[in-house]
Design a protein around this motif. Structure first.
Motif, PDB file in Angstrom:
ATOM      1  N   LEU A 137       7.496   8.660  30.038  1.00 45.44           N
ATOM      2  CA  LEU A 137       6.497   8.156  30.991  1.00 45.44           C
ATOM      3  C   LEU A 137       6.913   8.438  32.425  1.00 45.44           C
ATOM      4  N   ALA A 138       8.210   8.260  32.712  1.00 48.42           N
ATOM      5  CA  ALA A 138       8.702   8.505  34.066  1.00 48.42           C
ATOM      6  C   ALA A 138       8.503   9.959  34.474  1.00 48.42           C
ATOM      7  N   LYS A 139       8.710  10.884  33.543  1.00 47.64           N
ATOM      8  CA  LYS A 139       8.545  12.303  33.837  1.00 47.64           C
ATOM      9  C   LYS A 139       7.092  12.663  34.112  1.00 47.64           C
ATOM     10  N   ARG A 140       6.188  11.760  33.756  1.00 49.70           N
ATOM     11  CA  ARG A 140       4.772  11.977  34.032  1.00 49.70           C
ATOM     12  C   ARG A 140       4.279  11.189  35.242  1.00 49.70           C
ATOM     13  N   GLY A 141       5.230  10.769  36.055  1.00 44.79           N
ATOM     14  CA  GLY A 141       4.888  10.210  37.346  1.00 44.79           C
ATOM     15  C   GLY A 141       4.779   8.705  37.431  1.00 44.79           C
ATOM     16  N   LEU A 142       5.051   7.993  36.345  1.00 44.55           N
ATOM     17  CA  LEU A 142       4.976   6.542  36.382  1.00 44.55           C
ATOM     18  C   LEU A 142       6.272   5.945  36.924  1.00 44.55           C
ATOM     19  N   ARG A 143       6.141   4.831  37.601  1.00 37.33           N
ATOM     20  CA  ARG A 143       7.303   4.028  37.969  1.00 37.33           C
ATOM     21  C   ARG A 143       7.591   3.125  36.769  1.00 37.33           C
ATOM     22  N   VAL A 144       8.680   3.392  36.077  1.00 37.33           N
ATOM     23  CA  VAL A 144       8.957   2.726  34.801  1.00 37.33           C
ATOM     24  C   VAL A 144      10.078   1.706  34.962  1.00 37.33           C
ATOM     25  N   PHE A 145       9.833   0.517  34.469  1.00 36.26           N
ATOM     26  CA  PHE A 145      10.854  -0.523  34.412  1.00 36.26           C
ATOM     27  C   PHE A 145      11.368  -0.560  32.969  1.00 36.26           C
ATOM     28  N   ALA A 146      12.625  -0.164  32.815  1.00 33.72           N
ATOM     29  CA  ALA A 146      13.254  -0.083  31.500  1.00 33.72           C
ATOM     30  C   ALA A 146      14.015  -1.376  31.247  1.00 33.72           C
ATOM     31  N   ALA A 147      13.540  -2.178  30.303  1.00 30.21           N
ATOM     32  CA  ALA A 147      14.097  -3.511  30.069  1.00 30.21           C
ATOM     33  C   ALA A 147      14.970  -3.540  28.821  1.00 30.21           C
ATOM     34  N   GLY A 148      16.026  -4.341  28.907  1.00 28.44           N
ATOM     35  CA  GLY A 148      16.914  -4.515  27.770  1.00 28.44           C
ATOM     36  C   GLY A 148      18.094  -5.385  28.162  1.00 28.44           C
ATOM     37  N   ARG A 149      18.997  -5.593  27.192  1.00 29.18           N
ATOM     38  CA  ARG A 149      20.169  -6.430  27.451  1.00 29.18           C
ATOM     39  C   ARG A 149      21.392  -5.622  27.851  1.00 29.18           C
ATOM     40  N   LEU A 201      16.055  -3.059  34.128  1.00 29.61           N
ATOM     41  CA  LEU A 201      15.663  -4.463  34.212  1.00 29.61           C
ATOM     42  C   LEU A 201      16.372  -5.228  33.097  1.00 29.61           C
ATOM     43  N   GLU A 202      17.327  -6.065  33.474  1.00 28.93           N
ATOM     44  CA  GLU A 202      18.011  -6.870  32.467  1.00 28.93           C
ATOM     45  C   GLU A 202      17.049  -7.933  31.955  1.00 28.93           C
ATOM     46  N   LEU A 203      16.775  -7.903  30.654  1.00 32.12           N
ATOM     47  CA  LEU A 203      15.790  -8.808  30.074  1.00 32.12           C
ATOM     48  C   LEU A 203      16.131  -9.055  28.610  1.00 32.12           C
ATOM     49  N   ASP A 204      16.139 -10.312  28.207  1.00 38.02           N
ATOM     50  CA  ASP A 204      16.395 -10.689  26.825  1.00 38.02           C
ATOM     51  C   ASP A 204      15.136 -11.352  26.285  1.00 38.02           C
ATOM     52  N   VAL A 205      14.381 -10.633  25.460  1.00 35.47           N
ATOM     53  CA  VAL A 205      13.109 -11.176  24.954  1.00 35.47           C
ATOM     54  C   VAL A 205      13.327 -12.357  24.019  1.00 35.47           C
ATOM     55  N   ASN A 206      14.571 -12.536  23.528  1.00 39.40           N
ATOM     56  CA  ASN A 206      14.858 -13.716  22.705  1.00 39.40           C
ATOM     57  C   ASN A 206      14.758 -15.002  23.514  1.00 39.40           C
ATOM     58  N   GLN A 207      14.931 -14.890  24.820  1.00 37.83           N
ATOM     59  CA  GLN A 207      14.733 -16.019  25.736  1.00 37.83           C
ATOM     60  C   GLN A 207      13.306 -15.917  26.260  1.00 37.83           C
ATOM     61  N   ALA A 208      12.366 -16.310  25.422  1.00 38.42           N
ATOM     62  CA  ALA A 208      10.952 -15.994  25.654  1.00 38.42           C
ATOM     63  C   ALA A 208      10.424 -16.524  26.983  1.00 38.42           C
ATOM     64  N   VAL A 236       8.787 -11.219  16.685  1.00 37.46           N
ATOM     65  CA  VAL A 236       7.555 -12.015  16.733  1.00 37.46           C
ATOM     66  C   VAL A 236       7.438 -12.723  18.082  1.00 37.46           C
ATOM     67  N   THR A 237       8.321 -13.696  18.318  1.00 38.61           N
ATOM     68  CA  THR A 237       8.223 -14.488  19.546  1.00 38.61           C
ATOM     69  C   THR A 237       8.445 -13.625  20.782  1.00 38.61           C
ATOM     70  N   GLY A 238       9.480 -12.793  20.757  1.00 38.49           N
ATOM     71  CA  GLY A 238       9.773 -11.948  21.906  1.00 38.49           C
ATOM     72  C   GLY A 238       8.671 -10.952  22.206  1.00 38.49           C
ATOM     73  N   ALA A 239       8.125 -10.332  21.160  1.00 35.64           N
ATOM     74  CA  ALA A 239       7.051  -9.351  21.356  1.00 35.64           C
ATOM     75  C   ALA A 239       5.792 -10.022  21.884  1.00 35.64           C
ATOM     76  N   ALA A 240       5.431 -11.169  21.310  1.00 37.82           N
ATOM     77  CA  ALA A 240       4.225 -11.872  21.757  1.00 37.82           C
ATOM     78  C   ALA A 240       4.370 -12.343  23.198  1.00 37.82           C
ATOM     79  N   ALA A 241       5.551 -12.824  23.553  1.00 33.59           N
ATOM     80  CA  ALA A 241       5.794 -13.266  24.932  1.00 33.59           C
ATOM     81  C   ALA A 241       5.668 -12.100  25.908  1.00 33.59           C
ATOM     82  N   THR A 242       6.243 -10.956  25.546  1.00 31.32           N
ATOM     83  CA  THR A 242       6.162  -9.770  26.399  1.00 31.32           C
ATOM     84  C   THR A 242       4.719  -9.353  26.636  1.00 31.32           C
ATOM     85  N   LEU A 243       3.938  -9.330  25.580  1.00 32.22           N
ATOM     86  CA  LEU A 243       2.563  -8.837  25.659  1.00 32.22           C
ATOM     87  C   LEU A 243       1.636  -9.785  26.408  1.00 32.22           C
TER      88      LEU A 243
END
Length: 253
Positions: free
Chosen positions: A26-38, A60-67, A115-122
């Protein structure tokens, strides 16, 4: 569906595998991308790779387990960047959860992330997308969502949840200006699949899977299934009577 110009994107689970690949694509196609993870060090390496290619990936430091905390941070990010156009809930975990040796700790870990992490993200900024009448939410499910795989009750169920969740969102958001896409990958080379000790038919290279996924997302496809050689029989298995499916699943196990 009307064309949509994408400026910003958030991809969770971006430290490896499909998430990492999609963030860079996505970044190579011109988007400003926030890459999230632990794993911040891996996100920083991804950012450096993107920068070398003239693209922008911001760790972007992000833990989806901490919804709750994750949702708050995503909302902050939405405000800081002038509105997220694309949110991809990719973070996920697997693992064996066999019915004869079921361990709640493993089941809960999968549910917390998939489940919880994905739903919270969306859902973190979905109301704002509806207000803006623009945006795109993407859930990375799995072909394992179609039937309960032997020895993987929690994983199959978690991906089935996400698939049904995305389908309901798609129906609800029709005409709102917000797109909804559900992706059903088969076996793709990654850190997670490297741990599998069973046959993985039609195992895809990460780059090939990312290319299919990225193009489908930008087209606004509502569903993406790949590879076709595995997706087609998996869809057909969905309509098998239970006795036939049970017998086949036990033999495969």
């Amino acid at each position: 569906m009307a064309d949509m110009s994408y400026r910003t994107a958030l991809v969770t689970g971006a430290s490896s595998g499909l998430g990492r690949g999609l963030a860079l694509w996505l970044a190579k196609r011109g988007l400003r991308v926030f890459a999230a993870g632990r794993r911040v060090s891996q996100l920083e390496a991804l950012s450096a790779e993107a920068q070398a290619a003239g693209s922008t990936v911001e760790p972007l430091e992000l833990d989806v387990n901490q919804a709750e905390a994750a949702m708050e941070r995503i909302r902050e990010l939405d405000g800081e960047c002038g509105g997220l156009d694309l949110v991809v809930a990719n973070a996920g975990v697997g693992g064996v959860t066999h019915g004869r040796r079921l361990q709640w700790e493993k089941v809960r870990s999968i549910i917390d992330t998939n489940v919880t992490g994905a739903a919270a993200t969306l859902t973190a900024v979905l109301p704002r997308m509806v207000e803006r009448r623009r945006g795109h939410v993407v859930g990375i499910s799995s072909l394992a969502a179609y039937r309960g795989l032997a020895g993987h009750a929690a994983y199959s169920a978690s991906k089935a949840f996400l698939a049904t969740f995305m389908e309901s969102l798609r129906v609800d958001l029709g005409g709102s200006g917000v797109r909804v896409t559900c992706v059903y990958p088969g076996f793709v080379k990654s850190e997670m699949t490297a741990k599998n000790d069973f046959p993985m038919p039609f195992l895809m290279e990460t780059d090939a899977a990312v290319e299919l996924m990225g193009k489908g997302i930008l087209r606004g496809d509502t569903e993406l299934t790949f590879p076709w050689q595995l997706a087609l029989p998996t869809r057909l298995v969905k309509v098998l009577p239970n006795p036939l499916f049970d017998a086949a699943a036990r033999r495969l196990r």
